[in-house]
Design an enzyme around this catalytic site. Structure first.
Site, PDB file in Angstrom:
ATOM      1  N   THR A  83     -49.529-102.086 -39.884  1.00 48.66           N
ATOM      2  CA  THR A  83     -49.186-103.383 -40.432  1.00 48.66           C
ATOM      3  C   THR A  83     -50.039-104.421 -39.737  1.00 48.66           C
ATOM      4  O   THR A  83     -50.386-104.246 -38.564  1.00 48.66           O
ATOM      5  CB  THR A  83     -47.693-103.707 -40.217  1.00 48.66           C
ATOM      6  N   CYS A 196     -52.477-108.114 -45.284  1.00 49.97           N
ATOM      7  CA  CYS A 196     -51.149-107.497 -45.248  1.00 49.97           C
ATOM      8  C   CYS A 196     -51.326-106.128 -45.886  1.00 49.97           C
ATOM      9  O   CYS A 196     -51.962-106.017 -46.943  1.00 49.97           O
ATOM     10  CB  CYS A 196     -50.131-108.331 -46.001  1.00 49.97           C
TER      11      CYS A 196
END
Length: 241
Positions: A83, A196
């Site tokens: 992430t 992202c």
């Protein structure tokens, strides 16, 4: 082959993309029935998301540091945090273990430098777009970072948490992202970072003429590169920002 330690589950939608890309690339590199050596620790994202929006980053750091220690104990040779946003606590995670952490922004910056990109747009959660931990890592490599205006940042953020992390792909959201990417390009961005790991579920290069840099693909590719290096010549280094 080195064993990759993956801290995943943020969200699992993008973690499965990491797993697929890593194994596909190992198979492509080695052929036959080869696949990657992977140890995965998947956290409960609901807990992480709550702490993020409460601003309790120290608590998230403890969760990820514990995951990193478990991966090290399980035999991982190096770590990746699957992430972008949680690289805010990369230093705390790295300092909790004795194995290297492969930073997602470093993998991205290396590709931007290779392509001669000096001004780039950044899409991600509000945390990634607005806080310094990610942008400064790119700026340290001489790359200027542009972010959307406030309403666009809010739209990007909400789509990530309310749609993409739940596996929902919406055509209106895709159109909005296209418009935001076009706006960044109009301001001089030579490319746009999909900062992202879920955004790649919504936007692909075929959707836009602006070069896009999918951090999930770049991070997974760098992990494979390191995993397939000789054990004595790893290019991984401890996070130091």
């Amino acid at each position: 082959m080195k064993t990759i330690g993956m801290i995943g589950g943020m969200s699992w939608e993008s973690t499965q993309t990491y797993y697929r890309l890593i194994n596909q690339q190992v198979k492509q590199a080695l052929g036959g029935l080869h696949s990657a050596r992977v140890v995965l620790y998947s956290v409960d994202f609901a807990e992480i998301e709550r702490l993020q929006h409460q601003g309790d980053w120290e608590a998230t750091a403890r969760i990820l540091a514990s995951a990193a220690q478990a991966l090290e104990a399980a035999g991982a040779d190096f770590l990746i945090i699957c992430t972008n946003t949680m690289h805010k606590v990369a230093d705390q995670v790295s300092s909790a273990v004795d194995i290297p952490l492969l930073h997602i922004a470093d993998a991205t910056a290396a590709t931007l430098e290779r392509d001669g990109i000096t001004r780039v747009g950044l899409l991600g959660t509000r945390f990634t777009m607005e806080q310094a931990f990610y942008r400064e890592r790119l700026e340290a490599q001489g790359i200027e970072v542009l972010i959307p205006d406030d309403p666009a940042r809010e739209r990007v953020h909400r789509v990530i948490y309310e749609e993409l992390c739940l596996g929902h792909i919406d055509a209106d959201s895709r159109r909005d992202y296209h418009a935001i990417i076009a706006g960044l390009a109009a301001r001089g961005a030579q490319g746009v970072i999909l900062g992202c790991t879920e955004i790649g579920l919504l936007i692909q290069q075929a959707d836009t003429s602006t070069p896009i840099y999918d951090t999930t693909e770049l991070h997974a590719g760098e992990a494979v590169k390191v995993a397939l290096e000789d054990h004595g010549s790893s290019s991984c280094s401890q996070s130091s920002t």
